[in-house]
Design a protein around this motif. Structure first.
Motif, PDB file in Angstrom:
ATOM      1  N   ARG A 196      35.462 -86.829 -46.114  1.00 41.91           N
ATOM      2  CA  ARG A 196      35.322 -87.154 -44.690  1.00 41.91           C
ATOM      3  C   ARG A 196      35.641 -88.609 -44.398  1.00 41.91           C
ATOM      4  O   ARG A 196      36.338 -88.921 -43.436  1.00 41.91           O
TER       5      ARG A 196
ATOM      6  N   GLY B  62      30.568 -75.911 -41.883  1.00 43.43           N
ATOM      7  CA  GLY B  62      31.079 -75.101 -40.790  1.00 43.43           C
ATOM      8  C   GLY B  62      31.974 -73.967 -41.240  1.00 43.43           C
ATOM      9  O   GLY B  62      32.437 -73.184 -40.398  1.00 43.43           O
TER      10      GLY B  62
ATOM     11  N   ASP C 165      26.369 -83.249 -35.867  1.00 41.35           N
ATOM     12  CA  ASP C 165      27.226 -82.077 -35.990  1.00 41.35           C
ATOM     13  C   ASP C 165      26.755 -81.176 -37.124  1.00 41.35           C
ATOM     14  O   ASP C 165      26.764 -79.944 -36.998  1.00 41.35           O
TER      15      ASP C 165
ATOM     16  N   ALA D 290      23.561 -79.387 -35.965  1.00 44.04           N
ATOM     17  CA  ALA D 290      23.885 -78.387 -34.945  1.00 44.04           C
ATOM     18  C   ALA D 290      24.537 -77.165 -35.569  1.00 44.04           C
ATOM     19  O   ALA D 290      24.304 -76.028 -35.138  1.00 44.04           O
ATOM     20  N   ASN D 291      25.341 -77.387 -36.594  1.00 41.98           N
ATOM     21  CA  ASN D 291      25.991 -76.266 -37.254  1.00 41.98           C
ATOM     22  C   ASN D 291      24.972 -75.364 -37.942  1.00 41.98           C
ATOM     23  O   ASN D 291      25.111 -74.137 -37.946  1.00 41.98           O
TER      24      ASN D 291
END
Length: 486
Positions: free
Chosen positions: A36, A226, A250, A253-254
């Motif tokens: 990332r 994800g 993120d 939330a995933n």
């Protein structure tokens, strides 16, 4: 179950990142991924999803292993992690330097330093702080209530998925230890910045005893967060009880979309830490220098990658004194940045925002450059971006009462100066949602066994099970004459 699918391959030779599956090393370069932070290609085996799931019908391997034996095994693991001849740790650090933004020396210090968590007194203290009666981890503890109703309670071994963070390799050591202490069946989802540390630790354990229940209860793999081909299979109560998630908004939330009855979330979600610096800082040059030195120490925890690292510093001062503090703070940050050998330039968006502030009026003043050597921004309100990579935002306030308004449930650690005023603010800080108040300069270390993110994590990890065995012969109903049934 079907294996995970591949990401787009890279033309660069990929770094190999093996898996560890219930005691067995799994090597291969079937799937390519990109880290990332740096966009570096690395390769993993494909995931055999059948191998990462421990069947519900099988008792967890660690269930009947005494806690003392588990702790002894973890202590021996810690000794081997600290041994500089350990080939698994050396290989891990070498490979991680290509995928992780932190410099090699910092990474090595993180991994080997985290082994300090594997200390017998420390581990025992953590257990005792998390469980009123630690016997519940080893046995069914008998109880009898005031009505005479008898039962047995056990902190039963859970099935956990750990979503590990990318910013701190040391979290892998702590997570593996905690998973072992609660006797869990553990699946560690590694991050793209660090798909190595967990496997290095587990390989170290396997070298001690490849058949030890700690080893056979652990798996560590990587998939892209994800990826529904993996997550819609694994994130289910048929296979796991809870997901222990570290990471950004993120990532959390995933995970949330998969939650439901029987599958819970224990979240170490994104936090921001701050400093509160009182007017006493300016009574003398010596006090100013001391406060600035302590504040810089908090800003630079893990080169400001850690959640406990201060990002916003509320300073009770007029503008001239706030500028004096900012100048000294910048000097200390720049000194520590130079010593760390970490001079990553700010990313483009962040650099543009800082450079824009340099062009504005006196409501903002900036010390330093955007080349990764440190920046301090003095402002009247907090900046509207997330300070990172050695950026400190000094927010001038007339009173520390005004600073409290900047605290919310996402505020983790508050470093405070002067120390004698801490007790006056702790209730208000807790009411606003803060989770920890410390002396300025002590954001990094923490009291052993204390709550983390406003909870006792191990207590939440376990599956609390009750075996009720009826009413004692000499008891007739409940205290109010009813049967107590519901």
């Amino acid at each position: 179950m079907t294996p995970a699918t591949s990401a787009s391959p890279s033309a660069d030779p990929p770094v190999s990142a093996p898996f560890f599956l219930r005691g067995r090393l799994c090597e291969g370069q079937d799937v390519t991924h990109r880290s990332r932070d740096l966009g570096v290609t690395f390769a993993t085996p494909s995931i055999d999803l059948d191998q990462v799931v421990h069947p519900r019908g099988e008792v967890p391997p660690l269930l009947d292993v005494p806690l003392d034996e588990i702790i002894d095994f973890l202590v021996e693991t810690g000794e081997r992690i600290r041994d500089r001849r350990n080939p698994f740790v050396r290989e891990c650090i070498e490979r991680m330097t290509s995928t992780h933004p932190l410099p090699r020396d910092v990474l090595e210090a993180q991994v080997r330093g985290a082994a300090g968590y594997l200390d017998k007194r420390l581990l025992r203290t953590v257990v005792e702080q998390n469980f009123p009666d630690p016997r519940a981890l080893d046995e069914w503890v008998p109880k009898e209530d005031f009505t005479g109703r008898r039962s047995f309670v056990r902190a039963f071994a859970p099935r956990l998925i750990h979503v590990l963070p990318g910013n701190s390799p040391g979290v892998a050591v702590k997570s593996i230890a905690q998973g072992a202490l609660v006797k869990a069946v553990n699946l560690f989802k590694m991050s793209s910045s660090d798909p190595f540390t967990s496997v290095a630790i587990l390989r170290t354990m396997a070298e001690i005893d490849p058949g030890h229940p700690v080893v056979t209860s652990m798996s560590a793999v990587y998939w892209r967060g994800g990826d529904e081909a993996v997550e819609r299979v694994l994130y289910r109560p048929q296979y796991f009880d809870k997901i222990v998630a570290w990471g950004g908004g993120d990532a959390i939330a995933n995970v949330v979309k998969y939650l439901g009855p029987g599958f819970q979330l224990v979240s170490f979600d994104p936090k921001t830490s701050i400093s509160m610096v009182g007017k006493e800082t300016f009574v003398s040059d010596e006090a100013l220098e001391r406060a600035a030195t302590l504040a810089a120490s908090d800003v630079m925890v893990l080169n400001q990658e850690a959640c406990v690292a201060s990002r916003f510093l509320y300073v009770e001062a007029d503008r001239d004194d706030a500028d004096r503090f900012s100048a000294r703070l910048y000097a200390h940050i720049a000194e520590q940045a130079a010593a760390s050998d970490d001079a990553r330039p700010l990313d483009v968006d962040l650099r543009e925002q800082v450079e824009t502030l340099q062009l504005l009026d006196d409501d903002f003043r900036v010390w330093g450059r955007t080349d990764g050597t440190g920046v301090v921004i003095r402002s009247e309100e907090p900046v509207d971006f997330h300070p990172i990579n050695k950026i400190a935002n000094v927010v001038r306030v007339d009173s520390l009462d005004d600073a409290v308004r900047g605290v919310n449930v996402a505020t983790q650690t508050v470093g405070f100066y002067p120390f004698e005023r801490m007790a006056d603010y702790r209730d208000r800080l807790a009411s606003c949602g803060a989770q920890r108040i410390v002396r300025l300069g002590e954001a990094g270390p923490s009291t052993i066994g204390n709550p983390h993110d406003a909870m006792y994590p191990l207590h939440r990890f376990v599956h609390w099970m009750a075996h009720e065995d009826g009413t004692a012969p000499d008891a007739e109903g409940t205290a109010d004459g009813t049967s107590g049934a519901s």
